[in-house]
Design a protein around this motif. Sequence first.
Motif, PDB file in Angstrom:
ATOM      1  N   PHE A 106       0.817  -1.147  -0.089  1.00  0.00           N
ATOM      2  CA  PHE A 106       0.150   0.130   0.020  1.00  0.00           C
ATOM      3  C   PHE A 106       0.965   1.081   0.003  1.00  0.00           C
ATOM      4  CE2 PHE A 106       0.372  -1.395   4.483  1.00  0.00           C
ATOM      5  CZ  PHE A 106       0.935  -0.435   4.942  1.00  0.00           C
ATOM      6  N   ALA A 107       0.297   2.372  -0.467  1.00  0.00           N
ATOM      7  CA  ALA A 107       0.987   3.757  -0.516  1.00  0.00           C
ATOM      8  C   ALA A 107       0.900   4.143   1.052  1.00  0.00           C
ATOM      9  CB  ALA A 107       0.508   4.701  -1.309  1.00  0.00           C
ATOM     10  N   LEU A 108       1.958   4.849   1.516  1.00  0.00           N
ATOM     11  CA  LEU A 108       1.827   5.392   3.003  1.00  0.00           C
ATOM     12  C   LEU A 108       1.751   6.735   2.971  1.00  0.00           C
ATOM     13  CD1 LEU A 108       1.659   4.576   6.013  1.00  0.00           C
ATOM     14  CD2 LEU A 108       4.308   4.456   6.095  1.00  0.00           C
ATOM     15  N   VAL A 109       0.752   7.462   3.618  1.00  0.00           N
ATOM     16  CA  VAL A 109       0.712   8.804   3.574  1.00  0.00           C
ATOM     17  C   VAL A 109       0.738   9.352   5.273  1.00  0.00           C
ATOM     18  CG1 VAL A 109      -0.820  10.978   3.184  1.00  0.00           C
ATOM     19  CG2 VAL A 109      -0.665   8.973   1.680  1.00  0.00           C
ATOM     20  N   ARG A 110       1.478  10.555   5.521  1.00  0.00           N
ATOM     21  CA  ARG A 110       1.257  10.963   6.675  1.00  0.00           C
ATOM     22  C   ARG A 110       0.852  12.257   6.742  1.00  0.00           C
ATOM     23  NH1 ARG A 110       0.543  12.507  11.516  1.00  0.00           N
ATOM     24  NH2 ARG A 110       2.136  12.820  13.105  1.00  0.00           N
ATOM     25  N   THR A 111      -0.247  12.615   7.396  1.00  0.00           N
ATOM     26  CA  THR A 111      -0.867  13.975   7.470  1.00  0.00           C
ATOM     27  C   THR A 111      -0.656  14.525   8.818  1.00  0.00           C
ATOM     28  OG1 THR A 111      -2.888  13.499   5.893  1.00  0.00           O
ATOM     29  CG2 THR A 111      -2.985  15.330   7.474  1.00  0.00           C
ATOM     30  N   ASN A 124      12.895  10.085  12.439  1.00  0.00           N
ATOM     31  CA  ASN A 124      11.866  10.533  11.786  1.00  0.00           C
ATOM     32  C   ASN A 124      12.281  11.272  10.376  1.00  0.00           C
ATOM     33  OD1 ASN A 124       9.640  11.225  13.298  1.00  0.00           O
ATOM     34  ND2 ASN A 124      10.231  13.396  13.802  1.00  0.00           N
ATOM     35  N   ARG A 125      13.540  11.482  10.117  1.00  0.00           N
ATOM     36  CA  ARG A 125      13.856  11.611   8.843  1.00  0.00           C
ATOM     37  C   ARG A 125      13.594  10.589   7.835  1.00  0.00           C
ATOM     38  NH1 ARG A 125      18.380  14.474  11.099  1.00  0.00           N
ATOM     39  NH2 ARG A 125      19.682  12.700  10.546  1.00  0.00           N
ATOM     40  N   TRP A 126      13.776   9.404   8.069  1.00  0.00           N
ATOM     41  CA  TRP A 126      13.486   8.183   7.439  1.00  0.00           C
ATOM     42  C   TRP A 126      11.880   8.072   7.191  1.00  0.00           C
ATOM     43  CZ3 TRP A 126      10.945   3.732   8.936  1.00  0.00           C
ATOM     44  CH2 TRP A 126      11.103   2.549   7.915  1.00  0.00           C
ATOM     45  N   LEU A 127      11.399   8.346   8.405  1.00  0.00           N
ATOM     46  CA  LEU A 127      10.022   8.026   8.101  1.00  0.00           C
ATOM     47  C   LEU A 127       9.073   9.015   7.096  1.00  0.00           C
ATOM     48  CD1 LEU A 127       9.094   7.528  11.863  1.00  0.00           C
ATOM     49  CD2 LEU A 127       8.636   5.972  10.134  1.00  0.00           C
ATOM     50  N   HIS A 128       9.579  10.362   7.178  1.00  0.00           N
ATOM     51  CA  HIS A 128       9.016  11.218   6.364  1.00  0.00           C
ATOM     52  C   HIS A 128       9.501  11.422   4.960  1.00  0.00           C
ATOM     53  CE1 HIS A 128       7.720  12.288  10.394  1.00  0.00           C
ATOM     54  NE2 HIS A 128       6.658  12.645   9.734  1.00  0.00           N
ATOM     55  N   CYS A 129      10.949  11.027   4.910  1.00  0.00           N
ATOM     56  CA  CYS A 129      11.668  11.367   3.702  1.00  0.00           C
ATOM     57  C   CYS A 129      11.775   9.986   2.700  1.00  0.00           C
ATOM     58  CB  CYS A 129      12.918  11.706   3.525  1.00  0.00           C
ATOM     59  SG  CYS A 129      13.056  13.285   4.607  1.00  0.00           S
ATOM     60  N   ALA A 131       9.925   6.497   4.098  1.00  0.00           N
ATOM     61  CA  ALA A 131       8.991   5.415   4.294  1.00  0.00           C
ATOM     62  C   ALA A 131       7.635   5.844   3.667  1.00  0.00           C
ATOM     63  CB  ALA A 131       8.887   5.209   5.778  1.00  0.00           C
ATOM     64  N   ALA A 132       7.433   7.169   3.940  1.00  0.00           N
ATOM     65  CA  ALA A 132       6.059   7.883   3.580  1.00  0.00           C
ATOM     66  C   ALA A 132       6.219   8.173   2.060  1.00  0.00           C
ATOM     67  CB  ALA A 132       5.702   9.293   4.443  1.00  0.00           C
ATOM     68  N   ASP A 133       5.270   7.616   1.362  1.00  0.00           N
ATOM     69  CA  ASP A 133       5.075   8.173  -0.198  1.00  0.00           C
ATOM     70  C   ASP A 133       4.653   9.705  -0.409  1.00  0.00           C
ATOM     71  OD1 ASP A 133       5.527   5.425  -1.423  1.00  0.00           O
ATOM     72  OD2 ASP A 133       4.138   4.933   0.019  1.00  0.00           O
ATOM     73  N   ALA A 134       4.027  10.375   0.870  1.00  0.00           N
ATOM     74  CA  ALA A 134       3.386  11.389   0.762  1.00  0.00           C
ATOM     75  C   ALA A 134       3.335  11.997   2.015  1.00  0.00           C
ATOM     76  CB  ALA A 134       2.228  11.603   0.073  1.00  0.00           C
ATOM     77  N   VAL A 135       3.704  13.236   2.412  1.00  0.00           N
ATOM     78  CA  VAL A 135       3.388  13.917   3.374  1.00  0.00           C
ATOM     79  C   VAL A 135       2.680  15.147   3.433  1.00  0.00           C
ATOM     80  CG1 VAL A 135       4.652  15.480   5.306  1.00  0.00           C
ATOM     81  CG2 VAL A 135       5.709  13.192   4.536  1.00  0.00           C
ATOM     82  N   ILE A 136       1.422  15.211   4.164  1.00  0.00           N
ATOM     83  CA  ILE A 136       0.585  16.319   4.003  1.00  0.00           C
ATOM     84  C   ILE A 136       0.647  17.087   5.091  1.00  0.00           C
ATOM     85  CG2 ILE A 136      -1.770  16.895   3.637  1.00  0.00           C
ATOM     86  CD1 ILE A 136      -2.262  14.201   2.436  1.00  0.00           C
ATOM     87  N   ALA A 137       0.844  18.423   4.997  1.00  0.00           N
ATOM     88  CA  ALA A 137       0.651  19.303   6.075  1.00  0.00           C
ATOM     89  C   ALA A 137      -0.615  20.155   6.052  1.00  0.00           C
ATOM     90  CB  ALA A 137       1.965  20.218   6.208  1.00  0.00           C
ATOM     91  N   THR A 138      -1.110  20.528   7.162  1.00  0.00           N
ATOM     92  CA  THR A 138      -2.364  21.264   7.218  1.00  0.00           C
ATOM     93  C   THR A 138      -2.402  22.838   7.121  1.00  0.00           C
ATOM     94  OG1 THR A 138      -2.533  21.281   9.476  1.00  0.00           O
ATOM     95  CG2 THR A 138      -3.771  19.426   8.220  1.00  0.00           C
ATOM     96  N   ASN A 139      -0.906  23.228   7.070  1.00  0.00           N
ATOM     97  CA  ASN A 139      -0.595  24.490   7.105  1.00  0.00           C
ATOM     98  C   ASN A 139       0.960  24.961   6.384  1.00  0.00           C
ATOM     99  OD1 ASN A 139       1.317  25.017   9.648  1.00  0.00           O
ATOM    100  ND2 ASN A 139      -0.567  23.884  10.438  1.00  0.00           N
ATOM    101  N   ALA A 149      13.554  21.548   7.991  1.00  0.00           N
ATOM    102  CA  ALA A 149      14.101  20.842   9.161  1.00  0.00           C
ATOM    103  C   ALA A 149      14.389  19.540   8.985  1.00  0.00           C
ATOM    104  CB  ALA A 149      13.379  20.856  10.438  1.00  0.00           C
ATOM    105  N   LEU A 150      13.497  18.553   8.144  1.00  0.00           N
ATOM    106  CA  LEU A 150      13.444  17.150   7.822  1.00  0.00           C
ATOM    107  C   LEU A 150      13.851  17.062   6.466  1.00  0.00           C
ATOM    108  CD1 LEU A 150      11.757  17.435  10.647  1.00  0.00           C
ATOM    109  CD2 LEU A 150      10.630  15.290   9.792  1.00  0.00           C
ATOM    110  N   HIS A 151      14.037  17.903   5.618  1.00  0.00           N
ATOM    111  CA  HIS A 151      14.265  17.612   4.162  1.00  0.00           C
ATOM    112  C   HIS A 151      13.612  16.747   3.568  1.00  0.00           C
ATOM    113  CE1 HIS A 151      17.827  20.221   5.489  1.00  0.00           C
ATOM    114  NE2 HIS A 151      18.026  19.238   6.347  1.00  0.00           N
ATOM    115  N   VAL A 152      12.273  17.083   3.587  1.00  0.00           N
ATOM    116  CA  VAL A 152      11.209  15.897   3.073  1.00  0.00           C
ATOM    117  C   VAL A 152      11.441  16.624   1.541  1.00  0.00           C
ATOM    118  CG1 VAL A 152       8.713  15.438   2.475  1.00  0.00           C
ATOM    119  CG2 VAL A 152       9.812  15.625   4.820  1.00  0.00           C
TER     120      VAL A 152
END
Length: 380
Positions: A106-111, A124-129, A131-139, A149-152
């Motif tokens: 499956f595709a993994l998304v972190r909102t 945290n860098r591994w998870l977001h850069c 492992a996650a296929d997309a990172v969604i921020a709400t602002n 900071a995390l270089h996504v």
Amino acid sequence: MRTIQVVNVRWYNATAWYGVTLAHCLQKAGHESLVAGLEGTPPVMKARELGLPTVALPFNSQTPGGLLTLVRGMESLVREFNPDVVNCHRGEAFILWALMKKRHGFALVRTRGDRRLPRGGFVNRWLHCRAADAVIATNSLMTRHFSEALHVPSDRLYTILGGVDTARFHADRQAGAEVRRRYGFSERDIVMGLLGRMDEVKGIRETVVALAKARKMSPEAERIRFLVIGFDSEFTTEDVSRWAREQGLGDLGGIVTVTGRVEKPEEVINALDFGILASLGSEAIARAALEIMASGIPLISSTTGVMPDLLDAQYCFAPGDTQAMAERMVQALNEDWRAGLAQVCVDRIFKGGLRLEDFLEASLNVYDRAIHSARRTSAS
């Protein structure tokens, strides 16, 4: 598309609303969606109320037995539901989803709808850069943090502010007039409203102080009535009453009124001449702001969280700055100023992509890209 929205939140806050509302939008659009959360919590109960399938697992457990139960439950859920996308709206168990992703495809998304900025570090860098296929921020503040900071990578990083149900929250001045009569407001009164839970972070006490200052700045400000659209929480109605008396605003029911729990907040919003969001923090997702703006009610706000994405600086004030708040209140006495701001608010919702339909479309676009990313990663 089949999605799992992981909403392991213990109360129905903005993060929970974002995840459950998204699942409901997806389901109505024909994309089978399941809400996974904690048993007996408001998000899971709300999802069931909306007719969504749910699964309750101990996502927040840190005991060996709880973790074993969680892993087995997650494996069973993924095998049976076979999701295309898993979207985690909280960080607990995110690493477990990341470890399961490669095996199940499956595709993994972190909102991220939390006001707290994520910490750096290898995991945290591994998870977001990676492992996650997309990172969604709400602002945009959170988006910048993920980038700087995390270089996504930019091709995995998105900003989606959410959306508002404009079929429910829209201008209805007849309903508003009835509410004004119910609370005893006259045509001369200028009703300022704050919609939100009665917690310290919402700045209700600071709003009372600012109103007292505004009344000293301009005789016309004596027309302002403050309507707190909320019910007892961290603070109580008696607390608000005490603050009003301390500031020389009298007892509740006069200059300051607390509604208590209301069944149809959309009607009460329409009774306002202008809204105020006075939050001292939080507002990574500003549900109340979107509802007020969609109703065509002019809104003044602190600059916390997502608010700079919604309103220009000329309509805002620094969190807790009661002098600046008072100055905005005095500006709001001008009917033409309020009318101009009301149009700004409506345009931001309808032309700025903040309806539920826009929320759904933006999320589906991210999911589609995340699925392609997951497939490329799997193939390599």
